[in-house]
Each structure stands twice: as structure tokens, then as C-alpha cells.
Design a protein around this motif. Structure first.
Motif, PDB file in Angstrom:
ATOM      1  N   SER A 342      -6.124  15.818  13.299  1.00 17.75           N
ATOM      2  CA  SER A 342      -6.785  14.626  13.827  1.00 17.75           C
ATOM      3  C   SER A 342      -8.299  14.767  13.800  1.00 17.75           C
ATOM      4  N   ASP A 345      -8.932  17.145   8.320  1.00 17.77           N
ATOM      5  CA  ASP A 345      -8.389  16.629   7.062  1.00 17.77           C
ATOM      6  C   ASP A 345      -7.495  15.411   7.250  1.00 17.77           C
ATOM      7  N   ALA A 347      -7.799  13.059   9.497  1.00 15.27           N
ATOM      8  CA  ALA A 347      -8.700  11.923   9.689  1.00 15.27           C
ATOM      9  C   ALA A 347      -9.377  11.536   8.377  1.00 15.27           C
ATOM     10  N   ALA A 348      -9.749  12.536   7.578  1.00 20.29           N
ATOM     11  CA  ALA A 348     -10.392  12.267   6.290  1.00 20.29           C
ATOM     12  C   ALA A 348      -9.443  11.535   5.345  1.00 20.29           C
ATOM     13  N   GLU A 349      -8.171  11.949   5.330  1.00 20.95           N
ATOM     14  CA  GLU A 349      -7.197  11.307   4.459  1.00 20.95           C
ATOM     15  C   GLU A 349      -6.987   9.848   4.847  1.00 20.95           C
ATOM     16  N   GLN A 350      -6.961   9.552   6.140  1.00 20.38           N
ATOM     17  CA  GLN A 350      -6.814   8.175   6.585  1.00 20.38           C
ATOM     18  C   GLN A 350      -7.992   7.324   6.134  1.00 20.38           C
ATOM     19  N   TYR A 351      -9.188   7.873   6.213  1.00 25.67           N
ATOM     20  CA  TYR A 351     -10.379   7.138   5.754  1.00 25.67           C
ATOM     21  C   TYR A 351     -10.292   6.875   4.252  1.00 25.67           C
ATOM     22  N   MET A 352      -9.898   7.896   3.495  1.00 25.87           N
ATOM     23  CA  MET A 352      -9.817   7.744   2.047  1.00 25.87           C
ATOM     24  C   MET A 352      -8.779   6.696   1.652  1.00 25.87           C
ATOM     25  N   GLY A 354      -8.002   4.144   3.434  1.00 27.12           N
ATOM     26  CA  GLY A 354      -8.617   2.871   3.777  1.00 27.12           C
ATOM     27  C   GLY A 354      -9.584   2.387   2.711  1.00 27.12           C
ATOM     28  N   THR A 355     -10.373   3.309   2.168  1.00 25.77           N
ATOM     29  CA  THR A 355     -11.323   2.913   1.108  1.00 25.77           C
ATOM     30  C   THR A 355     -10.596   2.508  -0.159  1.00 25.77           C
ATOM     31  N   ARG A 356      -9.457   3.155  -0.431  1.00 26.93           N
ATOM     32  CA  ARG A 356      -8.692   2.801  -1.637  1.00 26.93           C
ATOM     33  C   ARG A 356      -8.142   1.381  -1.519  1.00 26.93           C
ATOM     34  N   LYS A 358      -9.455  -1.057  -0.027  1.00 24.96           N
ATOM     35  CA  LYS A 358     -10.546  -2.027  -0.173  1.00 24.96           C
ATOM     36  C   LYS A 358     -10.987  -2.198  -1.624  1.00 24.96           C
TER      37      LYS A 358
END
Length: 359
Positions: A342, A345, A347-352, A354-356, A358
Motif C-alpha cells: 500500500s 509498489d 500503490a504505484a501499480e494502481q496509479y499506472m 489509472g494512467t493507462r 486515460k
């Protein structure tokens, strides 16, 4: 206890050489039945890879002959055969034997459990290997981890799962503790080997089946006999396989051959997970392209599965001291890993992701 099977593949193999291992050691011949068919080049391929690497590392002096499921014995009889030393070793999964000891589920994986990375860390640095070897010792066996499938899909269903009540009366192929979880939701679990899953779905004696993931499921043809494919794989975030050796046979084995075997398991295990990660995506595209309905568990369904899982864990812990001991230590390690995920990594994967979406 030895931990070389859980070292990096490169380091494990660099530490030994064929001439050094073979020099002065006797010729040894073992038989290794597997719980998996030859058609699955991932899991059965792992057994073949272990055999090939051991032979190369020992200059052909230590030969382990693999046998696919059903060739030498029934696919779910491996532990009994190793315990009785009708064979020296076997290639299987611990959760196939929860009827003998429920704690063996932790050797493979439990619902809402560890990812392959977390499981490997628990085994190597969290005391998991010692705990599991202690359980296998009761069956006169020594366990060596030898691969992981990664997260497995939720399974194939002949009808849609829209709500928890849709599990009522379903006859499902599920292994390990998953069966007890689905029982709480009204399903009837059955544990079948890989080769029996397709014909059971085709004949209608099964309504649903959880096996592995797109690559293996495609090879078994499951999309041809069940239309609905569910994820995410919360019920099996990873499934670790094991190489088990009869305790006396292990004690008789030269130390150099033990090193070769553990190194071979480490190499085969790393390659097995890589195969799944590389092959699952194109297989999933083919399956969906051929008409399978890819769906996600509704949140109320996942909530019910999670609640039932916690109930099963608590019930087993109250009646089984071994299970309670392993579960408590396993749970503490997983809690720390979830915290780390959390923060970093995960948290980072969740962000990535999300960007995909978009883009």
C-alpha cells in the motif's frame, strides 16, 4: 533447513558445476510422478525441467525420470506414494492433500492469500519453509518449492454469477480450502485432476470449474464447455507447486546432489512463473476472441467470498493446532506485506493502471 531452492536462479547455478558435483558420487535413479498431464507444458514442463537440470549438473549421475499424471499412479496420490517410498519423489501441490492435513494448503495458497512474490518472501525469509517442512515431516517427506502459477482466474461457469445466491447448488471443481469456502455459499465442491475437468463440464456433471488461468485453461478447452470466465483471482492470488522427497531417500542423497536438486527447482520455478506471465495475455485474447464472456466478480460476491474465507480460517484454527500455528504466522507476514504494498509498489501499480485507462 536448506534454503538454496529459494535463492536466485543465477546464484544457485553459479555455485555448482557438473564435474564437481559428479566427482566421487554414485549413480542415483529416481522416479518422479507428477499430478499434471503432459499437455500442460507449464506445470508438467516444470517437472521435466527439474529432471533435465539435475542430470546436467551431475554429469548424468543423478537421473530423475518424470511421469505425467496417471502414467505411474493417480494424479492425487503423490503424497501417499512418497510417504510409503513406492517412489522416491513427486511433483504436486500441497493443497491437494488438505484432507490429510488442512495446513498443507499454505504450501500452495489459500483464498485472499499471498501473491507469488509475497509467498516466496514468506518461504525464504519469513519462516514459511521451516513451518511447511515441519508439516511435511509428519508424512516422512521433505518439501522443495518449485514454481508458482501466479494469480489464477476465478473459473469457468456455465451460467452467469450475478449475485451470491447464484452459487446455490452449483457443482464446482475447486481444490484445497476453496471448496470449504464455496460450500458456505451453497456450492458443492469436487476435487478433480486436470484431465477430468473438460469431460465433467461437457457431460454436465460439473457446472463450474476453477483451474489455473488463460494459457492452461485454453489447452484444456474449458471455454468450449463453459461460457462465462470470471476474475479477478482473489481466491488464488498465487499457487505454489512443490517437489516432495521421501525423508529417508533425501537423507541418503549425497550433499552435492541435494544442491543440484534445489538449484534445479529454483531455476524451473522462476521459468514457470515467467511462462505464465508471458503466455496468459495472448491466450486470454484468443479465448475472448473465440466467444468467451470475460466478467468480473460483483463486489457483493467478492465480499461474501472474503467473509466465508475468514470463517473457514477461524473454524480450522479452532480445531487444528497445526493449522492455527501456521495461519497465525502466515497472517502476520501477509499483513506486513500488504502494508508495504500500500505504501510502495501496490500503490504505484494502481496509479499506472489509472494512467493507462486515460490514454
Amino acid at each position: 533447513m536448506h534454503r538454496r531452492a529459494l535463492l536466485s536462479t543465477t546464484a544457485a547455478l553459479a555455485a555448482v558445476s557438473a564435474p564437481a558435483l559428479a566427482q566421487g558420487n554414485p549413480a542415483v535413479r529416481w522416479r518422479m510422478p507428477s499430478s499434471f498431464p503432459k499437455s500442460l507444458d507449464t506445470v508438467y514442463g516444470c517437472a521435466q525441467a527439474i529432471s533435465d537440470t539435475v542430470r546436467k549438473l551431475t554429469d548424468g549421475k543423478f537421473v530423475i525420470s518424470p511421469f505425467a499424471a496417471g502414467e505411474l499412479m493417480p494424479p492425487l496420490a503423490i503424497l501417499d506414494a512418497v510417504q510409503g517410498r513406492s517412489v522416491e519423489c513427486g511433483h504436486t501441490a500441497g493443497f491437494y492433500y488438505v484432507g490429510k492435513e488442512p495446513a498443507l494448503a499454505f504450501d500452495t495458497g489459500v483464498p485472499f492469500g499471498m501473491t507469488p512474490r509475497q509467498h516466496s518472501a514468506w518461504m525464504a525469509r519469513g519462516g514459511g519453509l521451516e513451518l511447511m517442512r515441519g508439516v511435511y515431516d509428519r508424512f516422512d517427506a521433505v518439501q522443495i518449492p518449485c514454481g508458482n502459477t501466479g494469480a489464477q482466474m476465478g473459473g469457468w461457469f456455465r451460467k452467469e454469477i450475478k449475485q451470491v445466491s447464484d452459487f446455490e447448488g452449483l457443482r464446482m471443481r475447486v481444490p484445497g480450502l476453496l471448496g470449504k469456502v464455496y460450500t458456505k455459499l451453497g456450492a458443492t465442491p469436487q476435487q478433480l485432476p486436470a484431465a477430468d475437468v473438460y469431460p465433467a463440464l461437457e457431460k454436465g456433471t460439473l457446472d463450474a470449474a476453477e483451474f489455473v488461468g488463460p494459457y492452461d485453461d485454453e489447452k484444456l478447452g474449458l471455454s468450449k464447455v463453459a461460457r462465462y470466465y470470471y476474475g479477478p483471482g482473489v481466491m488464488e492470488l498465487g499457487a505454489s507447486l512443490c517437489f516432495i522427497v521421501n525423508k529417508k531417500a533425501w537423507a541418503e542423497l549425497p550433499e552435492a546432489y541435494r544442491a543440484a536438486l534445489e538449484a534445479a527447482c529454483a531455476q524451473a520455478g522462476a521459468d514457470m512463473l515467467a511462462k505464465y506471465d508471458a503466455n496468459n495475455v495472448p491466450a486470454l485474447k484468443r479465448i475472448v476472441g473465440a466467444g468467451a464472456r470475460l466478467s468480473y466478480w460483483p463486489k457483493p460476491v467478492m465480499d461474501a467470498l472474503h467473509k466465508a474465507t475468514r470463517e473457514v480460517m477461524e473454524e480450522e484454527s479452532k480445531t487444528n493446532e497445526t493449522f492455527a500455528n501456521v495461519y497465525g504466522k502466515w497472517r502476520s507476514f501477509l499483513d506486513e506485506q500488504l502494508l508495504w504494498g500500500s505504501v510502495n509498489d501496490g500503490a504505484a501499480e494502481q496509479y499506472m493502471l489509472g494512467t493507462r485507462r486515460k490514454t
